[in-house]
Design a protein around this motif. Structure first.
Motif, mmCIF file in Angstrom:
data_model
loop_
_atom_site.group_PDB
_atom_site.id
_atom_site.type_symbol
_atom_site.label_atom_id
_atom_site.label_comp_id
_atom_site.label_asym_id
_atom_site.label_seq_id
_atom_site.Cartn_x
_atom_site.Cartn_y
_atom_site.Cartn_z
ATOM 1 N N ALA A 28 0.856 -1.183 0.165
ATOM 2 C CA ALA A 28 -0.240 0.025 -0.004
ATOM 3 C C ALA A 28 0.841 1.209 0.059
ATOM 4 N N PHE A 29 0.827 2.122 -0.908
ATOM 5 C CA PHE A 29 1.745 3.288 -1.094
ATOM 6 C C PHE A 29 0.632 4.568 -1.264
ATOM 7 N N ASN A 30 0.825 5.544 -0.490
ATOM 8 C CA ASN A 30 0.373 6.850 -0.803
ATOM 9 C C ASN A 30 1.306 7.611 -1.644
ATOM 10 N N LEU A 31 0.965 7.788 -2.772
ATOM 11 C CA LEU A 31 1.915 8.457 -3.690
ATOM 12 C C LEU A 31 1.880 9.997 -3.722
ATOM 13 N N HIS A 32 1.209 10.690 -2.966
ATOM 14 C CA HIS A 32 1.193 12.122 -2.498
ATOM 15 C C HIS A 32 0.956 12.971 -3.771
ATOM 16 N N HIS A 33 -0.411 13.373 -4.076
ATOM 17 C CA HIS A 33 -0.662 14.051 -4.952
ATOM 18 C C HIS A 33 -0.345 13.657 -6.303
ATOM 19 N N PHE A 34 -0.164 12.397 -6.878
ATOM 20 C CA PHE A 34 0.216 11.780 -7.949
ATOM 21 C C PHE A 34 -0.776 12.326 -9.166
ATOM 22 N N GLY A 35 -0.160 13.071 -10.071
ATOM 23 C CA GLY A 35 -1.047 13.374 -11.176
ATOM 24 C C GLY A 35 0.043 13.890 -12.440
ATOM 25 N N ALA A 36 -0.364 14.705 -13.208
ATOM 26 C CA ALA A 36 0.405 14.728 -14.547
ATOM 27 C C ALA A 36 1.646 15.798 -14.325
ATOM 28 N N SER A 37 1.702 16.511 -13.224
ATOM 29 C CA SER A 37 3.069 16.989 -12.684
ATOM 30 C C SER A 37 3.841 16.087 -12.323
ATOM 31 N N LYS A 38 3.675 15.238 -11.490
ATOM 32 C CA LYS A 38 4.684 14.106 -10.943
ATOM 33 C C LYS A 38 5.066 13.408 -12.057
ATOM 34 N N ALA A 39 3.828 12.848 -13.045
ATOM 35 C CA ALA A 39 4.127 11.937 -14.001
ATOM 36 C C ALA A 39 5.177 12.535 -15.196
ATOM 37 N N SER A 40 5.257 13.971 -15.230
ATOM 38 C CA SER A 40 6.040 14.427 -16.130
ATOM 39 C C SER A 40 7.649 14.273 -15.780
ATOM 40 N N LYS A 41 7.968 13.708 -14.414
ATOM 41 C CA LYS A 41 9.298 13.624 -14.127
ATOM 42 C C LYS A 41 9.785 12.348 -14.292
ATOM 43 N N ASN A 42 10.838 12.059 -15.238
ATOM 44 C CA ASN A 42 11.030 10.773 -15.619
ATOM 45 C C ASN A 42 11.894 10.011 -14.600
ATOM 46 N N ASP A 43 12.744 10.719 -13.838
ATOM 47 C CA ASP A 43 13.264 9.922 -12.787
ATOM 48 C C ASP A 43 12.274 9.343 -11.459
ATOM 49 N N VAL A 44 11.289 10.406 -11.224
ATOM 50 C CA VAL A 44 10.217 10.203 -10.381
ATOM 51 C C VAL A 44 9.397 8.594 -10.827
ATOM 52 N N MET A 45 8.936 8.762 -12.021
ATOM 53 C CA MET A 45 8.246 7.706 -12.442
ATOM 54 C C MET A 45 9.151 6.309 -12.502
ATOM 55 N N ILE A 46 10.342 6.481 -12.757
ATOM 56 C CA ILE A 46 11.387 5.210 -13.094
ATOM 57 C C ILE A 46 11.162 4.524 -11.309
ATOM 58 N N THR A 47 11.514 5.648 -10.464
ATOM 59 C CA THR A 47 11.718 5.043 -8.888
ATOM 60 C C THR A 47 10.138 4.575 -8.354
ATOM 61 N N LEU A 48 9.177 5.201 -9.018
ATOM 62 C CA LEU A 48 7.915 4.505 -8.790
ATOM 63 C C LEU A 48 7.668 3.122 -9.304
ATOM 64 N N ALA A 49 8.119 2.659 -10.673
ATOM 65 C CA ALA A 49 8.166 1.526 -11.242
ATOM 66 C C ALA A 49 8.879 0.484 -10.370
ATOM 67 N N ARG A 50 10.139 0.747 -10.140
ATOM 68 C CA ARG A 50 10.954 -0.103 -9.142
ATOM 69 C C ARG A 50 10.153 -0.376 -8.052
ATOM 70 N N ILE A 51 9.791 0.627 -7.591
ATOM 71 C CA ILE A 51 8.717 0.347 -6.011
ATOM 72 C C ILE A 51 7.716 -0.800 -6.225
ATOM 73 N N ILE A 52 6.841 -0.116 -7.189
ATOM 74 C CA ILE A 52 5.361 -0.833 -7.417
ATOM 75 C C ILE A 52 5.830 -2.313 -8.191
ATOM 76 N N SER A 53 6.628 -2.215 -8.840
ATOM 77 C CA SER A 53 7.131 -3.689 -9.499
ATOM 78 C C SER A 53 7.498 -4.759 -8.539
ATOM 79 N N ARG A 54 7.849 -4.556 -7.199
ATOM 80 C CA ARG A 54 8.200 -5.302 -6.069
ATOM 81 C C ARG A 54 7.014 -6.095 -5.789
ATOM 82 N N CYS A 55 5.635 -5.681 -6.167
ATOM 83 C CA CYS A 55 4.521 -6.092 -5.594
ATOM 84 C C CYS A 55 3.685 -7.085 -6.530
#
Length: 318
Positions: A28-55
């Motif tokens: 369970a992960f609170n992404l803290h205001h996840f929307g278009a702004s956060k999705a535009s940051k490539n490094d953030v999206m890669i980190t999210l993918a690394r975290i979520i793909s563990r589950c």
């Protein structure tokens, strides 16, 4: 002597890795205001993918994707990052008491290890306690044949900090309705409960049925910090399981936050760009098919044989 110790350590690590590969992880992960702004940051999206793909199943909260573009982008990033598994997403409607602030619950799951069998948007119309939640639970039932319980229900909740006590208590009513409706005792409640610090006073806990009912097991230990900021230390994010059968299916001591800042060597600023919460997670024990057991058994046996051979050979040389 030192070499022998290192060989013994490698032996233990190999066996552990072979056995631990079969765990089924719920997060369970609170992404803290996840929307278009956060999705535009490539490094953030890669980190999210690394975290979520563990589950195997990951509940996301604070998804504020008003344009409907951020979630598909996240799912595609996960699929590109982990090509060994197949991923799907299931999202609630946009929830909130005002048009200006709404969130979605989103489940991202590996469709090759788990299937969605039912879903239920809690109507929040219990007589005498209508509109108890700011973001009423989006309840999902899963089939996971590899786990020892096979079939379970997840009830997500992101409480409103100013109304935490009432919402946590109202979750008990949701639990009872779901148990009756689906005749399923294997229920897990999870999410950002805001269940600590100034939001859930100790004096109020005796009024929360989710806490006082002995059939419910709170898996994240008290005083566990689930927040990223160094200036905070609160057990906001929780995992709760109902019933002894579900509790016995949990791998002991596996429920914990995942400190992605430490794991991926991020600065506090970089970690906060991802979220101000750590995800919380738990492993379910796996009871595999005969064929899968054979693979794991062979892998474990081969690891044991390989490491024992190394140790025996080394001892002969000595």
């Amino acid at each position: 002597m030192m070499s022998t110790s290192l060989l013994l350590l490698s032996f233990l690590l190999a066996v552990t890795a072979a056995q631990g590969a079969s765990g089924f992880r719920i997060c369970a992960f609170n992404l803290h205001h996840f929307g278009a702004s956060k999705a535009s940051k490539n490094d953030v999206m890669i980190t999210l993918a690394r975290i979520i793909s563990r589950c195997d199943v990951c509940l996301l909260q604070e998804v504020r994707d008003s344009k409907g573009t951020a979630l598909p982008k996240l799912l595609e990033t996960i699929k590109r990052y982990d090509k060994q598994n197949k991923y799907e997403a299931l999202a609630s409607e946009r929830l909130g008491r005002t048009e200006s602030y709404q969130e979605q619950y989103v489940f991202i799951y590996r469709s090759n290890t788990v299937k969605v069998t039912d879903q239920f948007q809690y109507p929040d119309n219990l007589p005498g306690d209508e509109d108890a939640f700011s973001r009423e639970p989006f309840v999902v039932r899963f089939s996971a044949p590899r786990t020892s319980i096979k079939d379970f229900v997840l009830i997500p909740q992101h409480t409103t900090p100013t109304n935490t006590t009432k919402e946590l208590d109202a979750l008990y009513d949701v639990l009872q309705q779901v148990r009756k409706m689906w005749k399923n005792e294997n229920v897990m409640l999870l999410g950002d409960f805001n269940a600590d610090c100034g939001y859930l006073a100790k004096k109020n806990r005796k009024h929360v049925r989710l806490i006082t009912d002995s059939s419910l097991h709170w898996l994240i230990p008290e005083n566990t910090d689930t927040t990223v900021k160094l200036t905070t230390s609160c057990s906001y994010d929780r995992i709760v399981v109902h019933g002894e059968r579900f509790y016995r299916a949990v791998v002991p001591s596996s429920a914990q936050p995942f400190n992605f800042q430490q794991e991926y060597r991020l600065t506090e600023e970089q970690a906060l760009d991802v979220s101000d919460h750590y995800p919380v997670e738990v492993l379910l024990e796996v009871v595999s098919s005969r064929a899968f057991n054979g693979v794991i058994s062979f892998t474990s046996s081969f690891a044991v044989f390989q490491c024992l051979s190394c140790i025996i050979y080394h001892l002969i040389l000595l």
